[in-house]
Scaffold this motif. Structure first.
Motif: not given
Ligand SMILES: *[C@@H]1O[C@H](CO)[C@@H](O)[C@H](O)[C@H]1NC(C)=O
Ligand SMILES: *[C@@H]1O[C@H](CO)[C@@H](O)[C@H](O)[C@H]1NC(C)=O
Ligand SMILES: *[C@@H]1O[C@H](CO)[C@@H](O)[C@H](O)[C@H]1NC(C)=O
Ligand SMILES: *[C@@H]1O[C@H](CO)[C@@H](O)[C@H](O)[C@H]1NC(C)=O
Ligand SMILES: *[C@@H]1O[C@H](CO)[C@@H](O)[C@H](O)[C@H]1NC(C)=O
Ligand SMILES: *[C@@H]1O[C@H](CO)[C@@H](O)[C@H](O)[C@H]1NC(C)=O
Ligand SMILES: *[C@@H]1O[C@H](CO)[C@@H](O)[C@H](O)[C@H]1NC(C)=O
Length: 661
Positions: A204-208, A257-258, A263-264, A267-271
């Motif tokens: 998940l390194g890229i997410v944050g 996992q996010v 990390l979110d 909620g922006r990543v998950k959408s």
């Protein structure tokens, strides 16, 4: 020199996946394609694919007669079956993650200025540009804090595995800062991808960091890259029974996992996810949707997407004892017919209609002329410029909402643009390929209103697939007409004469027309769009060169028609109203008047007189005007270059604002 097919009973796995390849970046090249070179210079060429000068022979003309005087009877209102509303940014780019340090820049303070210029040209016409950073190399990309020698990415060549020979990629947050800094200069919006080969746990390194650094400039994250190819034996990332249901379970697991990693919070990543990104290889879209993909993840999906190349050239790229290399000359005609696009897109029409019912945009996330690098003489010739325009217009007609054309490194034929090899960047300029012309023209054809609708014109019986025509509409009214002539006939006998009439409207006394021109479909480089060009290999700093030449065509007021001639080969964009024309050129052009330099001398030369008259003119008045080193200003140039070499501080790259063209 096609190698004989080897019918060994131990057929290598490679053969099982012929035609199935997703895009790959080719690291180990093989010069098989050069065996088909037809020009003297090309026959002895031993360099990398991106600069191979070989050309094919002109294709034959159709033996049957072609309708060349074509009535184009449009309606001022009430045209049925217009596409959904399209944005100017329809034609975007997909950049293989492993080459971003060549294409985007060395780091966040050393941006490739030609890239900025290439994006600024499109922004001027379209308002914004979509760029996806990813591809096969996203799947094993790993964010690390630092790399040796201040590199922003590094391929682990000792970790190469599988038929696609894709090495794992390490990158630093500096890559994300680089993207962010590009977006502060030109209106580029990005897509990234989540590495999906390993799901337990996901990397998940890229997410944050991407959220934090790119913010609103990030459009979405690809959730898996062609998952329907994961289970093919040579890729070997999943077992053979891997199904859309399994993919859905991984998608759920990713979301969990996010959350678990915290990390979110917004909620922006998950959408912002993009899926299912299949290649219509092992699964159909209907199978994925039937497995509950939208029902379960509608809130998580910002876009629906697929990836598709019309064919592959993997045998030429990877060779091997059983390789059967395609002679590009034999497939050239397949790139010079509108039927190729209707056939390729037909399987998606049900899904683009379905996407409208669930309010999702549907993207072609990655495409080009042929996977595994394209074909010599096709992907890098005028053929690809016409093919790319017709393909993009047909996708717009087919209710896609955008398409990203892939570019890899030096070892492919199909790049819309190619940076010089790193060790030549001090004395070479960039090479602009045919698909960049398609991108620029598509941006102009759509314009910046976000309200543009497209319709493939098929109202004439006997219309040849060699001469596709599109009506382009704003608020239901035709404003532009796009005409492609794929035929290659220097005698003029196959020039198209499109006789445009609009029921319910008075035709203007004259219309403006811009032409995309070359002498043959097999020509390489030096194409012109309304008289301007990006030159040949190593000749471009990303700005169009030459004086813009827009034709005025007088209409027949008595007959209420405007007849537009389109050479064979050629393309014309007809502006039916003055508004349709000024809308496109209204935005100020912004250009960046130097190249990023890695040394204090830059011997690349572009005629300053040409730059002075090119898009975003008046460069000659400015200190950073010269891309060559003027004899009398050597000291000043050296200082400028030194400053740039010390870090191309963004503030010193002066964005010149001027009226366009
Ligand atoms: C695109 O969508 C529009 C609006 O729903 C529809 O009328 C049209 O038939 C669609 N075009 C294609 C090629 O499916
Ligand atoms: C490169 O890949 C090899 C093989 O997978 C691995 O053993 C090695 O640790 C990797 N090196 C780096 C620097 O990641
Ligand atoms: C470019 O990136 C660096 C971080 O690497 C940052 O300090 C700088 O402010 C950025 N410049 C712009 C114009 O965003
Ligand atoms: C069209 O797509 C929808 C959604 O996937 C599906 O339910 C339907 O069966 C499809 N229709 C055809 C004719 O394939
Ligand atoms: C650049 O690097 C390549 C590959 O290492 C090499 O073959 C070529 O000779 C180099 N060119 C120059 C001008 O140094
Ligand atoms: C078009 O859409 C883009 C992206 O959604 C938006 O940023 C832009 O402001 C819109 N342009 C117009 C003219 O509405
Ligand atoms: C960025 O790259 C330039 C050119 O190689 C170099 O001079 C500079 O130190 C680099 N900046 C960072 C922060 O690594």
């Amino acid at each position: 020199m096609v190698r004989p097919f080897c019918s060994s009973s131990l057929l290598p796995l490679l053969l099982l996946v012929k035609g199935s390849f997703a895009e790959v970046t080719i690291y180990q090249t093989n010069n098989d394609q050069a065996a088909f070179a037809t020009t003297a210079s090309g026959a002895s060429y031993t360099g990398v694919a991106a600069y191979n000068p070989s050309t094919l022979a002109r294709p034959p003309l159709p033996t049957s007669s072609v309708l060349t005087t074509i009535p184009v009877n449009l309606q001022n209102a009430g045209t049925p079956n217009l596409s959904i509303k399209q944005k100017g940014s329809f034609f975007g780019f997909s950049i293989e993650m492993s080459v971003t340090n060549q294409v985007l820049g060395k780091n966040s303070s050393h941006i490739q200025v030609p890239f900025l210029n290439l994006m600024a040209n499109i922004q001027q016409r379209a308002g914004s540009v979509m760029v996806r950073v990813g591809g096969n190399t996203q799947e094993s990309a790993h964010l690390v804090a630092t790399l040796p020698d201040d590199r922003i990415l590094q391929k682990n060549l000792s970790g190469v595995t599988g038929t696609t020979q894709t090495p794992p990629l390490d990158y630093t947050p500096e890559l994300l800062y680089l993207m962010r800094n590009i977006s502060s200069l030109v209106n580029v919006h990005w897509f990234l991808g989540i590495p999906w080969f390993v799901t337990n746990p996901f990397d998940l390194g890229i997410v944050g960091p991407s959220q934090e650094i790119l913010g609103d400039h990030l459009l979405g994250y690809q959730a898996a890259n062609e998952p329907d190819q994961y289970s093919i034996p040579s890729h070997g990332h999943r077992t053979s029974d891997y199904s859309p249901v399994d993919y859905g379970a991984e998608f759920s697991s990713f979301l969990a996992q996010v959350d678990a990693a915290g990390l979110d919070p917004s909620g922006r990543v998950k959408s912002s996810l993009v899926g299912p990104n299949i290649a219509n290889f092992a699964w159909s879209l209907e199978e994925v949707f039937d497995a509950g993909f939208l029902a379960n993840f509608s809130d998580n999906l910002a876009y629906l997407a697929v990836e598709k190349y019309p064919r592959d050239n993997c045998d030429a790229a990877f060779g091997g004892p059983d390789a059967v290399v395609t002679d590009p000359q034999s497939v050239l005609p397949l790139y010079l017919t509108h039927d190729a696009h209707t056939k390729l897109l037909e399987p998606y029409l049900n899904s683009t209609l379905f996407a409208q019912t669930v309010n999702k945009e549907f993207l072609m996330f990655e495409t080009n002329t042929a996977s595994c690098g394209g074909f010599l003489g096709i992907s890098d010739s005028f053929t690809a410029a016409l093919w790319g325009l017709d393909y993009a217009l047909q996708m717009a007609h087919s209710n896609f909402s955008g398409a990203m054309f892939h570019l890899g490194g030096q070892n492919v034929f199909y790049n819309p643009f190619t940076a010089p090899p790193t060790n030549q960047s001090t004395f070479r300029q960039w090479s602009v390929g045919p698909l960049y012309y398609s991108a620029l023209i598509m941006a102009e054809a759509m314009g910046p209103s976000n309200n543009t609708q497209v319709r493939h014109y098929d109202d004439v019986e006997d219309l040849s697939p060699s001469t596709p025509i599109y009506g382009i509409y704003e608020n239901g009214t035709p404003v532009r007409v796009a005409i492609v002539n794929y035929l290659d006939d220097p005698t003029g006998a196959h020039d198209v004469h499109a006789v445009i009439a609009i029921a319910g409207a008075t035709m203007p006394a004259a219309v403006k027309v811009k032409y995309l021109a070359a002498t043959s479909v097999v020509q390489k480089g030096n194409f012109t769009w309304a008289g301007q060009t990006f030159g040949g290999l190593f000749e471009s700093d990303g700005r169009p060169m030459g004086t813009e030449d827009v034709k005025t065509v007088q209409c027949d007021v008595g007959a209420q028609t405007c007849t537009i001639d389109v050479p064979a080969p050629g393309f014309a964009l007809v502006f039916l109203t003055d508004d349709a024309f000024t809308e496109d050129k209204g935005a100020p052009s912004m250009t960046f008047a130097t190249t990023a330099r890695t040394k204090t001398h830059n011997t690349a030369s572009v005629d300053p007189a040409l730059l002075a008259t090119s898009n975003g003119n008046r460069m000659a008045d400015h200190d950073l005007a010269g891309t060559s080193k003027p004899p009398n200003a050597a000291l000043r140039t050296a200082q400028t270059s030194l400053l740039l070499a010390l870090g191309l501080v963004l503030g010193t790259v002066v964005a010149m604002l001027g009226r366009g063209v």
